[in-house]
Scaffold this active site. Structure first.
Site, PDB file in Angstrom:
ATOM      1  N   ALA A 155       9.434 -13.067 -43.701  1.00  0.00           N
ATOM      2  CA  ALA A 155       8.382 -13.605 -44.552  1.00  0.00           C
ATOM      3  C   ALA A 155       8.624 -15.091 -44.831  1.00  0.00           C
ATOM      4  O   ALA A 155       8.939 -15.847 -43.911  1.00  0.00           O
ATOM      5  CB  ALA A 155       8.280 -12.789 -45.833  1.00  0.00           C
ATOM      6  N   CYS A 156       8.500 -15.500 -46.083  1.00  0.00           N
ATOM      7  CA  CYS A 156       8.608 -16.928 -46.415  1.00  0.00           C
ATOM      8  C   CYS A 156      10.002 -17.500 -46.192  1.00  0.00           C
ATOM      9  O   CYS A 156      10.171 -18.719 -46.179  1.00  0.00           O
ATOM     10  CB  CYS A 156       8.191 -17.149 -47.863  1.00  0.00           C
ATOM     11  N   SER A 157      10.988 -16.650 -46.037  1.00  0.00           N
ATOM     12  CA  SER A 157      12.360 -17.119 -45.808  1.00  0.00           C
ATOM     13  C   SER A 157      12.714 -17.220 -44.331  1.00  0.00           C
ATOM     14  O   SER A 157      13.864 -17.497 -43.989  1.00  0.00           O
ATOM     15  CB  SER A 157      13.352 -16.180 -46.506  1.00  0.00           C
TER      16      SER A 157
END
Length: 421
Positions: A155-157
């Site tokens: 995801a965002c990481s």
């Protein structure tokens, strides 16, 4: 053990931008139409009327003022409320790969070395266009890179997990250089009919070249340490997947989903207040603990390049890490122009705002998001010059004098100090 260097970065920015006012106009028109179609149920108390949004609400809640998208017309069309991205044939370069290649070529140009020196390609993003073949392999082929390639999704990481993976490959001697790309078409998984989240995301692609210090020239950034963390949570979720079709009854196996309550969870959903409450302390503590492990004083960090999800989250994390109210130079914010671009956000911030560092000064690239997931990458500025032979030769890959040529697709490269588009 070989240590890693961030040698170059690249950025592809779509040409089209949507302001908060434009987004609100389209949402409010859609809401009015929905309310009119369901007037009887609303009057009977069976449904709740859709409330209007406002630019002021969006900016106060998030800090976002605009976002770049691949298709503006579809996003702001009240009859569609989604980008229109026609399907391409298998013989054409796919949308995500095309974005990634544009960002990668800029990073490679800034790097100044042949692609034959790259041994691996990672595509690290929050959504992949297809399960297989891997997007990374398509990017690898388009750029003429040998070696191996694979996709990864945290995801965002995803970008910080990608940097960590690249650094580990280099430390283990598998390769001398890794290309990581982060193509994000976030507008395609965003529900533009949800007042609480219709403004959150934008589209973009970033690229990072991570190289062994043994082969890296002067300039760039030493990777001092990387740390990853995951904690399961349903507070940010997207239930779209290949099993969705198989959950339907036989009569409706290939029918469009009509029930909004079922359809909407196949897009981005989140419980924002819970995310804020959980993630801010988790990430702040992680940064401080990791800095201590590396022998760094977090209060002495020159700059933070945090995930660009919400200005209030970033401000609070900045205060906790730096021990003071951070200045705009210390805690970089680019989400006002770009919105949340998922995995790419912290890399955009780093790419556009890595100027003004003296050799030896340190900063932090940090991401956090769904999973929950979080990653920290502490970096130290390397000297920009070779010393020897009675003269200095400046060859910094992240800072070279003179602006580069900017092509119509709004790509930028990291030679430019400060913001460029």
């Amino acid at each position: 053990m070989q240590h890693a260097v961030i040698a170059a970065t690249g950025l592809f920015t779509p040409e089209q931008s949507v302001s908060n006012a434009e987004l609100v106009d389209s949402y409010n028109a859609w809401a009015d139409g929905w309310n009119a179609r369901h007037a009887a149920q609303i009057e009977a108390g069976e449904l709740e009327a859709k409330a209007h949004s406002s630019p002021e609400f969006i900016e106060k809640a998030s800090g976002i003022k605009s976002r770049f998208v691949l298709d503006k017309a579809g996003v702001i069309d009240p009859e569609r409320m989604a980008p229109n991205l026609p399907e391409r044939s298998n013989d054409e370069l796919s949308i995500l790969a095309e974005m990634a290649v544009k960002a990668a070529r800029q990073a490679i140009e800034a790097w100044g070395k042949p692609v034959s020196e790259i041994g691996a390609v990672l595509c690290a993003a929050s959504n992949m266009q297809r399960p297989y073949p891997a997007m990374a392999i398509e990017v690898q082929q388009a750029l003429g890179i040998e070696g191996f390639a694979f996709d990864m999704n945290v995801a965002c990481s995803s970008a910080t997990f990608g940097v960590k993976t690249a650094a580990d490959f280099i430390a283990g001697g598998s390769v001398k250089a890794v290309l990581m790309v982060n193509p994000e078409v976030c507008s395609a998984h965003l529900n533009f009919t949800d007042r609480d989240s219709h403004f959150i995301f934008g589209d973009v692609a970033t690229a990072v070249i991570v190289e062994s210090a043994e082969t890296a020239g002067p300039g760039g950034w030493d990777v001092l340490g990387t740390r990853l963390k995951t904690v399961f949570s349903n507070n940010i979720r997207n239930n779209f997947g290949f099993l969705n079709r198989n959950a339907r009854d036989t009569a409706h196996l290939d029918s469009p989903v009509a029930d909004d309550s079922v359809q909407n969870d196949k897009l981005f959903i989140q419980q924002g207040r819970k995310v804020f409450r959980d993630v801010v302390p988790m990430v702040s503590d992680m940064i401080v603990d990791h800095a201590g492990e590396l022998g760094l004083d977090p209060h002495e960090l020159k700059r933070l390049w945090l995930h660009q999800a919400n200005i209030n989250m970033n401000t609070m994390i900045g205060k906790k890490v730096l021990g003071r109210e951070p200045s705009s130079d210390e805690n970089v914010i680019i989400l006002d122009d770009y919105a949340n671009t998922s995995s790419a956000g912290s890399i955009i911030a780093f790419h556009l705002h890595n100027d003004g560092f003296a050799p030896g000064e340190t900063g932090l690239i940090c991401s956090f998001g769904a999973g929950y997931s979080a990653g920290t990458v502490f970096v130290r500025k390397r000297a920009d010059e070779y010393q020897g032979g009675g003269r200095n030769r400046t060859t910094s890959r992240l800072h070279r004098p003179g602006p580069p040529a900017i092509s119509p697709n709004r790509m930028t490269i990291s030679r430019v100090s400060g913001r460029s588009k």
